[in-house]
Design a protein around this motif. Structure first.
Motif, PDB file in Angstrom:
ATOM      1  N   UNK A  79       0.859  -1.185   0.000  1.00  0.00           N
ATOM      2  CA  UNK A  79       0.000   0.000   0.000  1.00  0.00           C
ATOM      3  C   UNK A  79       0.895   1.234   0.000  1.00  0.00           C
ATOM      4  N   UNK A  80       0.613   2.145  -0.915  1.00  0.00           N
ATOM      5  CA  UNK A  80       1.519   3.281  -1.060  1.00  0.00           C
ATOM      6  C   UNK A  80       0.807   4.494  -1.640  1.00  0.00           C
ATOM      7  N   UNK A  81       1.479   5.628  -1.548  1.00  0.00           N
ATOM      8  CA  UNK A  81       1.088   6.833  -2.271  1.00  0.00           C
ATOM      9  C   UNK A  81       2.271   7.212  -3.152  1.00  0.00           C
ATOM     10  N   UNK A  82       1.997   7.963  -4.205  1.00  0.00           N
ATOM     11  CA  UNK A  82       3.058   8.382  -5.117  1.00  0.00           C
ATOM     12  C   UNK A  82       3.486   9.797  -4.743  1.00  0.00           C
ATOM     13  N   UNK A  83       4.778  10.017  -4.664  1.00  0.00           N
ATOM     14  CA  UNK A  83       5.309  11.329  -4.297  1.00  0.00           C
ATOM     15  C   UNK A  83       4.806  12.402  -5.248  1.00  0.00           C
ATOM     16  N   UNK A  84       4.578  13.585  -4.718  1.00  0.00           N
ATOM     17  CA  UNK A  84       4.058  14.686  -5.528  1.00  0.00           C
ATOM     18  C   UNK A  84       4.975  14.984  -6.703  1.00  0.00           C
ATOM     19  N   UNK A  85       6.262  14.875  -6.477  1.00  0.00           N
ATOM     20  CA  UNK A  85       7.238  15.073  -7.547  1.00  0.00           C
ATOM     21  C   UNK A  85       7.944  13.753  -7.824  1.00  0.00           C
ATOM     22  N   UNK A  86       7.954  13.356  -9.054  1.00  0.00           N
ATOM     23  CA  UNK A  86       8.587  12.098  -9.405  1.00  0.00           C
ATOM     24  C   UNK A  86       7.639  10.930  -9.294  1.00  0.00           C
ATOM     25  N   UNK A  87       8.198   9.731  -9.364  1.00  0.00           N
ATOM     26  CA  UNK A  87       7.385   8.519  -9.361  1.00  0.00           C
ATOM     27  C   UNK A  87       7.663   7.634  -8.147  1.00  0.00           C
ATOM     28  N   UNK A  88       8.359   8.176  -7.165  1.00  0.00           N
ATOM     29  CA  UNK A  88       8.705   7.369  -5.994  1.00  0.00           C
ATOM     30  C   UNK A  88       7.454   6.966  -5.231  1.00  0.00           C
ATOM     31  N   UNK A  89       7.368   5.693  -4.904  1.00  0.00           N
ATOM     32  CA  UNK A  89       6.218   5.152  -4.172  1.00  0.00           C
ATOM     33  C   UNK A  89       6.528   5.164  -2.677  1.00  0.00           C
ATOM     34  N   UNK A  90       5.683   5.812  -1.913  1.00  0.00           N
ATOM     35  CA  UNK A  90       5.900   6.000  -0.484  1.00  0.00           C
ATOM     36  C   UNK A  90       4.954   5.094   0.300  1.00  0.00           C
ATOM     37  N   UNK A  91       5.532   4.327   1.201  1.00  0.00           N
ATOM     38  CA  UNK A  91       4.764   3.404   2.051  1.00  0.00           C
ATOM     39  C   UNK A  91       3.623   4.116   2.757  1.00  0.00           C
TER      40      UNK A  91
END
Length: 221
Positions: free
Chosen positions: A115-127
């Protein structure tokens, strides 16, 4: 590539559906390989929609210890294996230092999808922490693993795993490192290795994890 549904349930739950439950996807019989195949098609909650794949447990069915974390992370989601990212590498190092044999361990998570959200900038997936409904929906897979492996000691890593196995009132910070009896057998709770990676004092936090794991090793002697 996302897995194809091989479960037996009817329509998959949407966000308003109250029936978050993996039970219909569990196989009627079989060991860990059969459950791993069935879990690949689990649609018991909406987390499967964004995750790459189900991340089932890994390890021998005769494992003496079962280490239970929260959920797979970014690298685990991509590779389909639990504890293969930075937190997993730290955990394995701590296990070796504590005298716990990796080949006698089974690694899994309370929730099997990332389960994650995507960072506002870039494509990094945040737990993002799983909800109680998502954790409850996935619990049948964890309980099946516990039954099939029947470990001598369960190592509970972090608050989410503690809620899943030891109840909502259990506090890891207060009761870590102390053997407790659960409905699934003897358990020892400790911090999740990802918390050590975020700690301001990694050395002290890591030493605490090793101490807790040494308690587990002592119970296996």
């Amino acid at each position: 590539m996302p897995s194809t549904n091989t479960g037996t349930a009817g329509s998959e739950p949407d966000d308003s559906d109250q029936r978050y439950d993996a039970t219909p996807y569990l196989p009627a019989r079989g060991g860990l390989p059969a459950h791993r195949r069935a879990a690949a098609g689990c649609r018991g909650c909406p987390l499967h929609r964004e995750a790459t794949q189900t991340v089932f447990g890994a390890g021998t069915s005769s494992a003496r210890t079962m280490l239970v974390g929260e959920q797979p992370g970014d690298q685990e989601d991509r590779r389909g294996e639990p504890f293969v990212g930075p937190a997993g590498r730290l955990l394995r190092t701590a296990m070796a230092e504590a005298g716990l044999e990796e080949d006698q361990a089974y690694f899994t998570n309370a929730v099997k999808h990332f389960k994650f959200t995507v960072a506002a900038r870039g494509k990094r997936r945040i737990h993002k922490a799983p909800s109680l409904r998502e954790m409850t929906a996935c619990r049948p897979w964890l309980y099946a693993e516990l039954q099939l492996v029947a470990p001598e000691v369960i190592v509970v890593l972090g608050a989410t795993a503690a809620k899943a196995l030891l109840g909502p009132s259990f506090r890891v910070t207060k009761e870590r490192g102390t053997p407790v009896e659960s409905e699934h057998g003897l358990a020892v709770a400790t911090v999740h290795p990802s918390a050590i990676l975020r700690s301001d004092d990694r050395a002290e936090a890591y030493a605490g994890l090793v101490t807790d794991l040494r308690t587990v090793a002592g119970l296996l002697d």
